[in-house]
Design a protein around this motif. Structure first.
Motif, PDB file in Angstrom:
ATOM      1  N   LYS A 176      62.613  72.760 108.249  1.00 33.53           N
ATOM      2  CA  LYS A 176      62.473  72.735 109.710  1.00 33.53           C
ATOM      3  C   LYS A 176      62.401  71.298 110.217  1.00 33.53           C
ATOM      4  O   LYS A 176      63.095  70.913 111.152  1.00 33.53           O
ATOM      5  CB  LYS A 176      61.208  73.506 110.138  1.00 33.53           C
ATOM      6  CG  LYS A 176      61.058  73.622 111.644  1.00 33.53           C
ATOM      7  CD  LYS A 176      59.677  74.076 112.064  1.00 33.53           C
ATOM      8  CE  LYS A 176      58.690  72.919 111.950  1.00 33.53           C
ATOM      9  NZ  LYS A 176      57.324  73.271 112.324  1.00 33.53           N
ATOM     10  N   THR A 177      61.571  70.485 109.553  1.00 37.34           N
ATOM     11  CA  THR A 177      61.413  69.088 109.958  1.00 37.34           C
ATOM     12  C   THR A 177      62.736  68.326 109.806  1.00 37.34           C
ATOM     13  O   THR A 177      63.090  67.511 110.665  1.00 37.34           O
ATOM     14  CB  THR A 177      60.293  68.423 109.127  1.00 37.34           C
ATOM     15  OG1 THR A 177      59.147  69.273 109.179  1.00 37.34           O
ATOM     16  CG2 THR A 177      59.932  67.055 109.675  1.00 37.34           C
ATOM     17  N   ALA A 178      63.452  68.606 108.731  1.00 36.96           N
ATOM     18  CA  ALA A 178      64.751  67.951 108.501  1.00 36.96           C
ATOM     19  C   ALA A 178      65.736  68.318 109.610  1.00 36.96           C
ATOM     20  O   ALA A 178      66.471  67.468 110.115  1.00 36.96           O
ATOM     21  CB  ALA A 178      65.300  68.348 107.135  1.00 36.96           C
ATOM     22  N   CYS A 179      65.759  69.586 110.004  1.00 34.86           N
ATOM     23  CA  CYS A 179      66.676  70.010 111.071  1.00 34.86           C
ATOM     24  C   CYS A 179      66.307  69.368 112.402  1.00 34.86           C
ATOM     25  O   CYS A 179      67.185  68.969 113.180  1.00 34.86           O
ATOM     26  CB  CYS A 179      66.686  71.539 111.194  1.00 34.86           C
ATOM     27  SG  CYS A 179      67.550  72.343 109.822  1.00 34.86           S
ATOM     28  N   GLN A 180      65.005  69.259 112.692  1.00 33.94           N
ATOM     29  CA  GLN A 180      64.569  68.581 113.918  1.00 33.94           C
ATOM     30  C   GLN A 180      65.067  67.135 113.916  1.00 33.94           C
ATOM     31  O   GLN A 180      65.507  66.618 114.938  1.00 33.94           O
ATOM     32  CB  GLN A 180      63.039  68.594 114.015  1.00 33.94           C
ATOM     33  CG  GLN A 180      62.482  69.952 114.419  1.00 33.94           C
ATOM     34  CD  GLN A 180      60.961  69.980 114.353  1.00 33.94           C
ATOM     35  OE1 GLN A 180      60.349  69.349 113.492  1.00 33.94           O
ATOM     36  NE2 GLN A 180      60.338  70.741 115.256  1.00 33.94           N
ATOM     37  N   VAL A 235      74.303  62.290 106.988  1.00 28.69           N
ATOM     38  CA  VAL A 235      74.045  63.555 106.294  1.00 28.69           C
ATOM     39  C   VAL A 235      72.632  63.484 105.714  1.00 28.69           C
ATOM     40  O   VAL A 235      72.267  62.493 105.091  1.00 28.69           O
ATOM     41  CB  VAL A 235      75.073  63.774 105.164  1.00 28.69           C
ATOM     42  CG1 VAL A 235      74.717  64.995 104.330  1.00 28.69           C
ATOM     43  CG2 VAL A 235      76.478  63.917 105.746  1.00 28.69           C
ATOM     44  N   LEU A 236      71.846  64.512 105.961  1.00 27.63           N
ATOM     45  CA  LEU A 236      70.473  64.504 105.442  1.00 27.63           C
ATOM     46  C   LEU A 236      70.362  65.455 104.249  1.00 27.63           C
ATOM     47  O   LEU A 236      70.678  66.645 104.348  1.00 27.63           O
ATOM     48  CB  LEU A 236      69.486  64.897 106.551  1.00 27.63           C
ATOM     49  CG  LEU A 236      67.999  64.815 106.177  1.00 27.63           C
ATOM     50  CD1 LEU A 236      67.611  63.435 105.651  1.00 27.63           C
ATOM     51  CD2 LEU A 236      67.131  65.167 107.393  1.00 27.63           C
ATOM     52  N   ALA A 237      69.931  64.902 103.120  1.00 30.87           N
ATOM     53  CA  ALA A 237      69.767  65.695 101.900  1.00 30.87           C
ATOM     54  C   ALA A 237      68.318  66.160 101.771  1.00 30.87           C
ATOM     55  O   ALA A 237      67.391  65.377 101.939  1.00 30.87           O
ATOM     56  CB  ALA A 237      70.166  64.866 100.684  1.00 30.87           C
ATOM     57  N   LYS A 246      72.594  68.683 103.607  1.00 25.40           N
ATOM     58  CA  LYS A 246      72.952  68.783 102.200  1.00 25.40           C
ATOM     59  C   LYS A 246      71.733  69.296 101.439  1.00 25.40           C
ATOM     60  O   LYS A 246      70.628  68.806 101.639  1.00 25.40           O
ATOM     61  CB  LYS A 246      73.361  67.401 101.677  1.00 25.40           C
ATOM     62  CG  LYS A 246      73.832  67.413 100.243  1.00 25.40           C
ATOM     63  CD  LYS A 246      74.206  66.014  99.777  1.00 25.40           C
ATOM     64  CE  LYS A 246      75.535  65.566 100.371  1.00 25.40           C
ATOM     65  NZ  LYS A 246      75.930  64.251  99.878  1.00 25.40           N
ATOM     66  N   LEU A 247      71.926  70.285 100.606  1.00 28.85           N
ATOM     67  CA  LEU A 247      70.807  70.819  99.833  1.00 28.85           C
ATOM     68  C   LEU A 247      70.899  70.301  98.403  1.00 28.85           C
ATOM     69  O   LEU A 247      71.931  70.465  97.744  1.00 28.85           O
ATOM     70  CB  LEU A 247      70.818  72.353  99.876  1.00 28.85           C
ATOM     71  CG  LEU A 247      70.766  72.969 101.283  1.00 28.85           C
ATOM     72  CD1 LEU A 247      70.714  74.498 101.201  1.00 28.85           C
ATOM     73  CD2 LEU A 247      69.567  72.455 102.085  1.00 28.85           C
ATOM     74  N   GLU A 248      69.828  69.655  97.956  1.00 26.15           N
ATOM     75  CA  GLU A 248      69.769  69.143  96.576  1.00 26.15           C
ATOM     76  C   GLU A 248      69.073  70.162  95.695  1.00 26.15           C
ATOM     77  O   GLU A 248      67.907  70.491  95.898  1.00 26.15           O
ATOM     78  CB  GLU A 248      68.998  67.813  96.515  1.00 26.15           C
ATOM     79  CG  GLU A 248      69.750  66.654  97.127  1.00 26.15           C
ATOM     80  CD  GLU A 248      69.150  65.294  96.750  1.00 26.15           C
ATOM     81  OE1 GLU A 248      68.184  65.237  95.953  1.00 26.15           O
ATOM     82  OE2 GLU A 248      69.648  64.284  97.273  1.00 26.15           O
ATOM     83  N   ILE A 249      69.816  70.658  94.727  1.00 28.29           N
ATOM     84  CA  ILE A 249      69.215  71.581  93.763  1.00 28.29           C
ATOM     85  C   ILE A 249      69.199  70.891  92.401  1.00 28.29           C
ATOM     86  O   ILE A 249      69.846  69.871  92.224  1.00 28.29           O
ATOM     87  CB  ILE A 249      70.021  72.896  93.675  1.00 28.29           C
ATOM     88  CG1 ILE A 249      71.506  72.571  93.413  1.00 28.29           C
ATOM     89  CG2 ILE A 249      69.868  73.704  94.958  1.00 28.29           C
ATOM     90  CD1 ILE A 249      72.317  73.761  93.019  1.00 28.29           C
TER      91      ILE A 249
END
Ligand code: C2E
Ligand code: MG
Ligand code: MG
Ligand code: MG
Length: 275
Positions: A95-99, A114-116, A148-151
């Protein structure tokens, strides 16, 4: 026999071990309250290209406890993963990343960043994970390709088929995936080609001795060659000096993250740094 037993008993009363048990219990109790007490913050670490131009950032969680001080994520994230608290904490991070992405979209010099975000295996296995992510993107009006999702390779250990489905569905709307700490864990090349990965992130352990260790150089070269032939981008983490950066660039890795370019900092510092 009795001597052995005696030694075991001694180690049972090892004060440092007892302390670590108490510390774990304390951490767990405090972690339960940390969200409502708003003790978490996100820090941001820049990611750059070969011209040192910013291409994005990684969001890294920080926990500021009034008495315990700053607790490292390396300490509390594994605990939160065990207890399940990683689910609400992970949701807060997203949520914080999307804000933040929403705020960046309004300014010309940050609109393409781009935010990972780091995602634990347990999170991505939640039944409603993709619905939850989509709802956040919609709520904050964020273009999916900026997230971007880091797995990590640990997602390959259980329920792989479900995880692949979740990743495919998120990827189909534009969300990108990066495989974090690549090479550090269990890695199946068989699965690798089935995952919709945009990026491999070379683990810091291969970067740190690059200058002196020729097997690390070979491993790094092999990772880069493999990624290139699979059409996957490569980024190196933990780049601390120019010699490492140059070696990486010579091998074809042109995206970097590490102290050489900037440490993780709070959002005020990060935005100032970009200006
Ligand atoms: P990670 O995702 O591999 O993050 C990179 C870690 O390396 C970060 O540690 C970062 O501060 C550190 N680092 C970056 N550049 C350098 C460098 O040049 N040299 C050195 N020595 N270190 C560097 P941090 O922030 O302590 O995070 C540790 C781990 O905790 C992360 O490793 C990630 O696995 C986990 N983590 C952090 N935030 C989150 C989160 O929001 N959710 C989840 N699930 N895990 C998180
Ligand atoms: Mg990461
Ligand atoms: Mg990493
Ligand atoms: Mg790492």
């Amino acid at each position: 026999q009795s001597k052995k037993g005696g030694r075991n008993q001694l180690s049972f009363f090892d004060p440092s071990m007892q302390q670590s048990v108490i510390k774990r219990a304390t951490l767990d109790a405090e972690l339960h309250r940390a969200l409502e007490r708003q003790e978490f913050r996100l820090h941001y670490q820049i990611q750059v290209d070969a011209w040192r131009q910013p291409i994005g950032a990684e969001a890294l969680i920080r926990w500021y406890h009034p008495e315990l001080g700053t607790v490292s994520p390396a300490e509390f994230i594994p605990l939160a993963e065990e207890t399940g608290l990683i689910l609400p904490i992970g949701q807060w991070v997203l949520k914080t990343a999307c804000q933040q992405l929403q705020a960046w979209q309004d300014k010309p010099h940050t609109r393409n960043l781009v935010l990972a975000v780091n995602i634990s295996a347990k999170q991505i296995r939640q039944k409603n994970f993709s619905t939850m992510v989509l709802a956040l993107l919609e709520k904050y009006q964020v273009t999916p390709h900026l997230l971007k999702l880091e797995i990590t390779e640990s997602v390959l250990l259980d329920d792989v088929e479900d995880t692949i489905k979740t990743m495919l569905s998120l990827n189909s709307i534009g969300i990108r995936f990066s495989m974090d700490d690549f090479g550090a864990g269990y890695s199946s090349l068989q699965y690798l080609k089935r995952l919709p990965l945009e990026q491999l992130k070379i683990d810091r352990s291969f970067v740190q001795d690059l200058e002196n260790n020729s097997s690390d150089r070979t491993i790094v070269r092999t990772i880069i060659t493999m990624a290139q032939s699979l059409n996957i981008d490569v980024i190196a983490e933990g780049v601390e000096n120019e010699a490492q950066r140059e070696l990486l660039q010579n091998k074809g890795c042109i995206h970097y993250q590490g102290y050489l370019f900037g440490k993780p900092v709070d959002i005020e510092q990060f935005n100032r740094f970009l200006e």
